[in-house]
Scaffold this motif. Structure first.
Motif, short mmCIF file in Angstrom:
data_model
loop_
_atom_site.label_atom_id
_atom_site.label_comp_id
_atom_site.label_asym_id
_atom_site.label_seq_id
_atom_site.Cartn_x
_atom_site.Cartn_y
_atom_site.Cartn_z
N SER A 238 32.15 -24.55 46.28
CA SER A 238 33.60 -24.49 46.78
C SER A 238 33.61 -25.65 47.47
O SER A 238 32.71 -26.57 48.02
CB SER A 238 33.77 -23.35 47.43
N ARG A 239 34.84 -25.96 47.85
CA ARG A 239 35.32 -27.06 49.05
C ARG A 239 34.67 -26.99 50.31
O ARG A 239 34.14 -27.79 50.90
CB ARG A 239 36.70 -27.39 48.67
N ILE A 253 34.25 -27.46 42.87
CA ILE A 253 35.32 -26.84 41.58
C ILE A 253 36.65 -26.50 42.31
O ILE A 253 36.54 -25.69 43.50
CB ILE A 253 34.54 -25.61 41.07
N GLY A 254 37.76 -26.83 41.63
CA GLY A 254 39.08 -26.34 42.20
C GLY A 254 40.13 -27.48 42.19
O GLY A 254 39.98 -28.42 41.76
N GLN A 255 41.40 -27.05 42.78
CA GLN A 255 42.42 -28.04 42.85
C GLN A 255 42.04 -29.42 43.06
O GLN A 255 42.55 -30.35 42.55
CB GLN A 255 43.36 -27.64 43.90
N GLY A 269 29.42 -15.79 47.08
CA GLY A 269 29.69 -16.19 48.50
C GLY A 269 31.11 -16.81 48.40
O GLY A 269 31.22 -17.78 49.22
N ALA A 273 39.86 -18.25 47.14
CA ALA A 273 41.19 -19.09 47.59
C ALA A 273 41.91 -19.68 46.52
O ALA A 273 41.28 -20.02 45.47
CB ALA A 273 41.06 -20.24 48.50
N HIS A 276 40.70 -22.72 44.96
CA HIS A 276 39.68 -22.70 44.13
C HIS A 276 39.75 -22.05 42.77
O HIS A 276 39.36 -22.59 41.72
CB HIS A 276 38.49 -21.65 44.53
N LYS A 291 30.09 -9.95 49.64
CA LYS A 291 30.01 -8.88 50.29
C LYS A 291 31.17 -8.29 50.94
O LYS A 291 31.12 -7.09 51.55
CB LYS A 291 29.17 -9.17 51.65
N ASP A 292 32.48 -8.81 50.65
CA ASP A 292 33.63 -8.25 51.24
C ASP A 292 34.26 -7.80 49.96
O ASP A 292 34.70 -8.41 49.03
CB ASP A 292 34.43 -9.44 51.81
N GLY A 307 28.15 -7.13 47.69
CA GLY A 307 26.85 -6.95 48.27
C GLY A 307 26.51 -8.26 48.71
O GLY A 307 27.15 -9.58 48.79
N ASP A 308 25.34 -8.56 49.29
CA ASP A 308 24.68 -9.90 49.87
C ASP A 308 24.18 -10.81 48.64
O ASP A 308 23.34 -10.46 48.11
CB ASP A 308 23.73 -9.48 50.92
#
Ligand code: FAD
Length: 323
Positions: A238-239, A253-255, A269, A273, A276, A291-292, A307-308
């Protein structure tokens, strides 16, 4: 049916699979008509050896510009050669793959040919009068349909959105062209950054495993690399972690990074957004480990593991490598 010219991208004399996807799509579109399918290949002297391969994917004429001065990519030079080839070949449509190079070249060629352009397309129909293309807009939230009615149509095709199909052509011809430099071709190479040899690029991989800030540290990206390696895929990021300096921008990876279309994307993890998601919208299957349970990535994921990641990934690797 129109004549089609396909730009064939190569790096270090290796043809990019995404270009074979564009060539295969052009072959499919011309299957029932008399239009001619040409390809144009530009590079160092050795590139001419690759021309015959293109006959296996439907190209009946391959235009080759092979010269030491063309070994390094130059937008102005390549755009000029492609536009001149399109004109001499009587091409009514010019295809690119929407790689970084293709995205750079396609608009330049469109301007030179006074052509309409549709970029990063995921579907395409073409007849004598028009091209109808579909592409993602608003960071992958919508698909728009674009109709090109200009005399010449320039189209770039999103990598991994079209299949590579072998279609041997009975009439295959290679035309070697001399490269004659023009003042406008002049360029200065300030710095060349090469990726590690053998390292799979996220835009070309069928499987991409990416890590975000949830991986907690640069050292934990060994897990991302190991999982990617076990699955025969590429590692991405991710950025947030690129900004932290944990990973290089070539993996982002992403915009503002790369747009990928793998068969399988595993986000570890990563919150999900919108910027992304813009880069992963056309992935065939998305797996998220976070994990959220309320992380936005789960809204687009086909499979989710709450999970983790630091515990789940080693278990995943152990399972995949169990004899
Ligand atoms: P975070 O948002 O911090 O998310 C970390 C996630 O990890 C959280 O969901 C958390 O629950 C989870 N987590 C934490 N610990 C663990 C653990 N042990 N196991 C499992 N999960 C865990 N972003 C991009 O990615 N690509 C772009 O190209 C891009 N371009 C942008 C362009 C602009 C103009 C702007 C404004 C932003 C851009 N961004 C881009 C940034 C984007 O908005 C987000 O800030 C970024 O994607 C967040 O990265 P992240 O998900 O890794 O980090």
């Amino acid at each position: 049916m129109p004549n089609i010219l396909v730009f064939i991208e190569q790096r270090e004399n290796r043809i990019k699979p995404a270009s074979l996807e564009a060539l295969s799509k052009a072959t499919e579109l011309l299957r029932t008509s008399g239009g001619t399918l040409s390809a144009v290949l530009i590079g160092a002297k050795e590139i001419r050896e690759q021309a015959d391969i293109l006959g296996n994917y439907g190209a009946s004429v391959v235009h080759v510009f092979a010269d030491p001065q063309l070994e390094t990519y130059s937008a102005n030079t390549y755009a000029r050669l492609i536009a001149e080839t399109a004109t001499s070949a009587g091409a009514e449509a010019v295809f690119f793959s929407a790689t970084a190079m293709g995205k750079d070249l396609a608009p330049r060629v469109a301007v030179r040919l006074q052509a309409g352009i549709a970029s990063d397309c995921i579907a395409l129909e073409l007849d004598e009068k028009k091209a109808i293309a579909k592409r993602f807009v608003y960071s992958g939230k919508l698909i728009s349909t674009i109709e090109l009615t200009s005399a010449i149509k320039v189209v770039s095709l999103r990598p991994n959105s079209f299949s590579i199909v072998e279609t041997k052509t009975t009439r295959h011809e290679t035309k070697l062209h001399d490269y004659k430099p023009e003042p406008f071709d002049l360029k200065t190479i300030v710095k060349e950054i090469r990726s590690l040899p053998g390292k799979l690029d996220v835009t070309e991989a069928d499987i991409v495993v990416a890590g975000g800030r949830g991986m907690q540290s640069e050292a934990h990206f060994k897990l991302i690399e190991d999982l990617a390696s076990v699955l025969g895929g590429a590692a991405g990021a991710s950025r947030a972690v690129v900004d932290l300096g944990w990973r290089g921008h070539s993996e982002q990876i992403g915009q503002t990074g790369k747009v990928i279309s793998p068969k399988l994307y595993i986000a570890c993890g990563i919150s999900g957004a919108i910027q992304h998601l813009a880069g992963i919208a056309s992935s065939k299957t998305i797996v998220a480990i976070n994990k959220d349970k309320d992380a936005p990535i789960f809204q687009v994921a086909d499979y989710g593991l709450v999970g983790d990641a630091l515990e789940i990934i080693p278990e995943f690797i152990a399972e995949m490598t169990r004899v």
